[in-house]
Enzyme design. Structure first.
Site, PDB file in Angstrom:
ATOM      1  N   SER A 414      28.941  12.487 117.677  1.00  7.10           N
ATOM      2  CA  SER A 414      29.846  11.560 117.000  1.00  7.10           C
ATOM      3  C   SER A 414      29.510  11.432 115.519  1.00  7.10           C
ATOM      4  O   SER A 414      30.230  10.765 114.793  1.00  7.10           O
ATOM      5  CB  SER A 414      29.846  10.200 117.684  1.00  7.10           C
ATOM      6  OG  SER A 414      28.543   9.767 117.940  1.00  7.10           O
ATOM      7  N   HIS A 435      34.902  15.616 119.329  1.00  3.95           N
ATOM      8  CA  HIS A 435      34.395  14.248 119.462  1.00  3.95           C
ATOM      9  C   HIS A 435      35.360  13.417 120.294  1.00  3.95           C
ATOM     10  O   HIS A 435      36.404  12.998 119.818  1.00  3.95           O
ATOM     11  CB  HIS A 435      34.195  13.628 118.058  1.00  3.95           C
ATOM     12  CG  HIS A 435      33.692  12.224 118.112  1.00  3.95           C
ATOM     13  ND1 HIS A 435      33.964  11.296 117.139  1.00  3.95           N
ATOM     14  CD2 HIS A 435      32.930  11.588 119.039  1.00  3.95           C
ATOM     15  CE1 HIS A 435      33.406  10.148 117.479  1.00  3.95           C
ATOM     16  NE2 HIS A 435      32.772  10.304 118.611  1.00  3.95           N
ATOM     17  N   GLU A 447      38.682  13.817 118.009  1.00  2.00           N
ATOM     18  CA  GLU A 447      38.457  14.338 116.659  1.00  2.00           C
ATOM     19  C   GLU A 447      37.938  15.773 116.808  1.00  2.00           C
ATOM     20  O   GLU A 447      36.919  15.988 117.469  1.00  2.00           O
ATOM     21  CB  GLU A 447      37.422  13.494 115.908  1.00  2.00           C
ATOM     22  CG  GLU A 447      37.970  12.193 115.352  1.00  2.00           C
ATOM     23  CD  GLU A 447      36.923  11.409 114.570  1.00  2.00           C
ATOM     24  OE1 GLU A 447      37.305  10.668 113.658  1.00  2.00           O
ATOM     25  OE2 GLU A 447      35.724  11.510 114.878  1.00  2.00           O
ATOM     26  N   ASN A 485      34.366   6.843 112.893  1.00  4.67           N
ATOM     27  CA  ASN A 485      33.107   6.097 112.805  1.00  4.67           C
ATOM     28  C   ASN A 485      32.670   5.909 111.357  1.00  4.67           C
ATOM     29  O   ASN A 485      32.019   4.929 111.024  1.00  4.67           O
ATOM     30  CB  ASN A 485      32.008   6.798 113.611  1.00  4.67           C
ATOM     31  CG  ASN A 485      32.184   6.568 115.104  1.00  4.67           C
ATOM     32  OD1 ASN A 485      32.948   5.678 115.507  1.00  4.67           O
ATOM     33  ND2 ASN A 485      31.522   7.370 115.917  1.00  4.67           N
TER      34      ASN A 485
END
Ligand code: 3HC
Length: 678
Positions: A414, A435, A447, A485
Site C-alpha cells: 500500500s 493495491h 490502484e 493513502n
C-alpha cells in the site's frame, strides 16, 4: 415472411416484415437515446402510423443492448431534437400497437421507452431498471408515473429509489414484461407477438391504468433504507414521485415529476454523480498506451499470503471463475485463511447474495499450497504478505526464478516502492503494483501502480482484468501511499494537530460525517486499530495515539479507543480520552482554544485537495477525475460531492486556496492555475 429493408435515418432504420414494421436502433455502444436516435424513432413511428398497411410496430436495438438510457453526455447542454418525454408520449399515443423487443439492459430512458410501448417482450438474459437515482436523478420521461402503474408502488420504490435493475423473469412476474421470448430469436418472436396483438382493441396504455396509493409501503421503505440514503437529494424526490403516482391523476403526476427532475438536474449532486459515472469509465483509459494493445492471457492467478488481504484478493478471481493457487508458509495459516474464505462465501449465500451452489463452485477453483514452486503455471502472481521491503524483495527474487516467462508479478503493497521491488528481478517490465483495499473481496477500488519500467501490455492486461473482477481500477505512479493513502496523510496529521489545539475527536468526526463521509478520522482509527504502526513501547509516549495505545485503548476490538464502545460497538465520547488529551496538552504546554468547524474543513479536507494537486503535478495520477474515483470507491467520499477535486471546484477554488493560505499551507501551483482540474 420475407423482410424488406426500408428507410434509414441516422442510427435508426426500419424493416418491413409483412404488416409489421420493425424500427431498429443501431447506435453503439449502448444505444443511448441521444437526439439522433430520438428523432429517428419519432419520424419512424409517425410514418408507420400514417401507413394503413402497417398493423403493428416492433422497436428493437442492434448490438449489445436495448436503449441503456438517455444520453448522459447531453445533460446540462441545450436540448436538441424531440425531447425524450415527448417521444415516449408519442409512442404511447400511437393508434398502431407498438411492441418493445428487449435484450441486454433496458435502463432509465430505455425502460421508459419500453413503458411507453403497449407491449413488452424480452429475452431471458435481459435486465430492466431505472438507475437514474445513481446519477442523482429520477426517471424523468414518465418513468416515476408509469412504472408504479405497472408493478405497484412497492416494487416501483425498490426499482426507482434503489436503482437496481431486475432480470427479465422478475420483470415478467411483476407484470413489466408480457412475454419472455427465445434468447436467439428475439426479432422473430417479437414480430409473431406483434401479429397476435395487432388487432386487439383497446390498445393498452399504461397512462390509463390506476395504482392505489400505498402510504404504508412508502413509510416502510423510508424506515428500511433511510440511513443508507442519508445526504442524497434524489432518493427523496424519487419517493415523492412514486407516492404521487398513487395520489395524483397521470398528467398531474407527470408535471410533478418534471419539476422534481429539473431541480435535480440543475443541482450540484447530480452534476457530481454524472462526473463520477464518466470518471470511472475514463479511469480505465491509460495515457500513452494504445487501447488496441494485445493483452496477455490470464488463466490462472497465484496469490502469496492467505491472510485477510490475500484471501480477499483470491476471492475476487474465484468469483469471476479464474482458478487461483494460494500460498502460505504454515499449514495452519493456510487452513485458517481458506476456511475464512469459505465462510465468507457461505455467509453471502446465506444472505441470498449468491446462489446456493456458488461457494462450492468458487472454492473448487482454489488450490492451496505451501510451496512457492506451485506458482510456476500462473499467469499473474500477486504478493500479499506484510509490509516489509526485505521480505518483499526476497519473495520477488524467488518468484523471478519460479514464474514462467511472461507471467505478471504484482505486489499488493500500500505504500512501498514498486521500482525497488521490480529491480530485484530480471524482468522489471513484468512487475507492477495491485493495491487492493480492505476487505479486498468487497471494496471496488484497485490502484494499479505503474513502475518506471512496467510494460504497456502488462498495465493494459491488469486494467482489463480489473474490470473482469468488477473492480474500478485507477493507474497510480510510484510515490509514498500512491494516490489514496498519500492524500490521507495530511488529513491525519491535521486531525491530530487539531486535537492538540482544542478540538475533540467527536467534533472532528462529526464534521466529516456531516460532510458525508461514512466515518471521521478517529472513528476510522478505532475501526482499523489504534495500535496499527505503534512502536509497542508503553513507556514511550510521543503523541495522543501512543498514549491511547499504551493504555490498551486499541479501538473497537478492545471496546475502547478514541471512543468508549458498548457490547454492540456503539461509540460514546470518552471522559478518559478527554483526560489523556488534556494531560498531553499540558505536557506540551499547549493551551486549548475553541476550534470552528470551518477550520476543521479547511485543515482536513482542503489539505487533501492540495495533496491531490501535488500528485497531479508530479504525474502520479493521470487526471484529476482519477483522484475522485479513488476517493469515492476506496474511502467512501460521498459520491454526491463527486470526489475531492470535483468538490473543490463546486466549493470554489478561490475559497479553497484562501482557506489553505489562512492556515499557512503552501498552496500547490496547480490549484492556483487551474491545472489541477484538468
Ligand atoms: N449515455 C451516454 N453514454 C453512455 C451511457 C449513457 N446512458 N451509458 C453508457 N455510456 C457509454 C459509457 O460512457 C462508455 O463510454 P466509453 O466507451 O467512451 O468509456 C460506453 O458507453 C460503454 O459503457 P460501459 O463501459 O459502462 O459498458 P458496460 O457494458 O460495462 O455497461 C451499461 C453497460 C450497463 C449500459 C452501463 O454503461 C450503464 O449502466 N450505463 C448507464 C445506464 C443509465 O444510468 N441509464 C440512465 C440514464 S439517465 C436517463 O435515462 C434519464 C431519463 O430518465 C430521462
Amino acid at each position: 415472411m420475407t423482410s424488406q429493408s426500408n428507410e434509414q435515418s441516422g442510427p435508426i432504420r426500419t424493416e418491413r416484415h409483412g404488416d409489421v414494421l420493425v424500427i431498429i436502433s443501431d447506435s453503439p455502444p449502448v444505444n443511448a437515446l441521444g437526439a439522433a436516435v430520438r428523432d429517428g424513432i419519432a419520424a419512424s413511428v409517425q410514418q408507420a402510423v400514417a401507413d394503413s398497411s402497417i398493423a403493428a410496430i416492433v422497436v428493437r436495438c442492434e448490438g449489445r443492448t436495448f436503449f441503456a438510457g438517455a444520453d448522459i453526455s447531453e445533460f446540462g447542454k441545450p436540448l436538441q431534437g424531440v425531447p425524450l418525454p415527448t417521444l415516449v408520449d408519442m409512442i404511447e399515443a400511437s393508434p398502431t400497437p407498438v411492441v418493445a423487443a428487449i435484450h441486454g439492459t433496458a435502463l432509465g430512458g430505455g425502460c421508459e421507452v419500453a413503458l411507453g410501448c403497449h407491449y413488452r417482450v424480452a429475452v431471458p438474459s435481459a435486465t430492466l431498471g431505472t438507475p437514474e437515482v445513481k446519477l442523482g436523478l429520477l426517471p424523468g420521461a414518465g418513468g416515476t408515473q408509469r412504472l408504479p402503474r405497472v408493478v405497484g408502488i412497492k416494487n416501483a420504490l425498490d426499482m426507482i429509489v434503489l436503482g437496481n435493475p431486475i432480470p427479465a423473469k422478475a420483470a415478467a412476474d411483476a407484470g413489466l414484461i408480457d412475454r419472455i421470448v427465445g434468447e436467439e430469436s428475439l426479432e422473430a418472436d417479437a414480430i409473431a407477438f406483434a401479429r397476435e396483438v395487432a388487432g386487439k382493441r383497446p390498445i393498452p396504455r399504461v397512462r390509463d391504468r390506476d395504482v392505489a396509493p400505498d402510504p404504508e409501503a412508502v413509510e416502510a421503505f423510508r424506515k428500511t433504507h433511510g440511513r443508507k440514503l442519508r445526504g442524497f437529494d434524489a432518493p427523496e424526490a424519487c419517493i415523492a414521485c412514486v407516492a404521487a403516482a398513487g395520489e395524483k391523476p397521470f398528467e398531474d403526476g407527470i408535471a410533478f415529476e418534471r419539476e422534481q427532475f429539473m431541480t435535480l438536474m440543475n443541482g450540484t449532486q447530480s452534476a457530481a454523480q454524472r462526473h463520477i459515472f464518466f470518471a470511472e469509465r475514463q479511469a480505465a483509459k491509460i495515457d500513452g498506451v494504445d487501447p488496441a494493445t494485445p493483452l496477455r492471457a490470464v488463466n490462472r492467478v497465484g496469490v502469496i499470503g492467505a491472510g485477510t488481504m490475500g484471501g480477499g484478493i483470491a476471492m475476487n478471481f474465484l468469483s469471476a471463475g479464474v482458478p487461483v493457487t494460494i500460498v502460505e508458509m504454515q499449514q495452519e495459516a493456510l487452513d485458517r485463511g481458506t476456511g475464512i474464505m469459505r465462510r465468507n462465501y457461505e455467509a453471502s449465500a446465506a444472505k441470498g447474495r449468491l446462489p446456493a451452489g456458488a461457494p462450492d463452485k468458487a472454492m473448487a477453483l482454489l488450490t492451496p499450497t505451501l510451496s512457492l514452486d506451485d506458482l510456476a503455471d500462473c499467469d499473474l502472481i500477486i504478493e500479499a504478505v506484510y509490509e516489509d521491503m526485505g521480505v518483499k524483495k526476497d519473495i520477488f527474487t524467488r518468484l523471478d526464478a519460479i514464474a514462467k516467462p511472461g507471467a505478471i508479478l504484482a505486489s499488493n503493497t500500500s505504500y512501498l516502492n514498486i521500482d525497488e521491488i521490480a529491480a530485484v528481478t530480471k524482468r522489471p517490465g513484468d512487475v507492477l503494483g495491485m493495491h487492493f483495499f480492505s476487505p479486498a473481496n468487497v471494496m471496488k477500488l484497485l490502484e494499479v501502480v505503474r513502475g518506471a519500467q512496467t510494460a504497456p501490455d502488462v498495465l493494459a492486461t491488469v486494467m482489463a482484468l480489473a474490470k473482469k473482477i468488477r473492480k474500478v481500477a485507477v493507474v497510480a505512479g510510484v510515490c509514498d501511499g500512491f494516490i489514496g493513502n498519500r492524500m490521507l496523510m495530511p488529513r491525519q496529521v491535521e486531525a491530530n494537530k487539531l486535537l492538540m489545539e482544542g478540538a475533540t475527536p467527536e467534533q472532528i468526526d462529526r464534521v466529516h460525517v456531516a460532510f458525508g463521509m461514512p466515518m471521521g478520522p478517529f472513528q476510522m482509527a478505532d475501526l482499523a486499530g489504534v495500535d496499527i504502526g505503534w512502536h509497542r513501547d508503553p513507556a514511550r509516549i510521543e503523541n495522543i495515539r501512543d498514549a491511547l495505545a499504551a493504555e490498551g485503548r486499541w479501538g473497537q476490538k478492545k471496546g475502547a479507543g478514541f471512543y468508549d464502545y458498548d457490547e454492540k460497538r456503539n461509540p460514546t465520547p470518552s471522559p478518559r480520552v478527554a483526560e489523556i488529551i488534556d494531560a498531553f496538552r499540558a505536557k506540551e504546554g499547549t493551551t486549548p482554544r475553541p476550534i470552528g468547524d470551518e477550520e476543521i474543513v479547511a485543515r482536513t479536507l482542503y489539505t487533501m485537495v492540495n495533496e491531490g494537486a501535488l500528485i497531479l503535478e508530479e504525474g502520479m495520477a493521470q487526471r484529476a477525475s482519477d483522484i475522485d474515483v479513488v476517493w469515492v470507491y476506496g474511502y467512501g467520499w460521498p459520491v454526491y460531492r463527486g470526489g475531492p477535486m470535483f468538490w473543490a471546484q463546486s466549493e470554489g477554488v478561490d475559497k479553497v486556496v484562501a482557506g489553505l493560505e489562512r492556515y499557512g499551507f503552501p498552496v500547490a501551483k496547480g490549484l492556483k492555475t487551474g491545472e489541477a482540474f484538468k
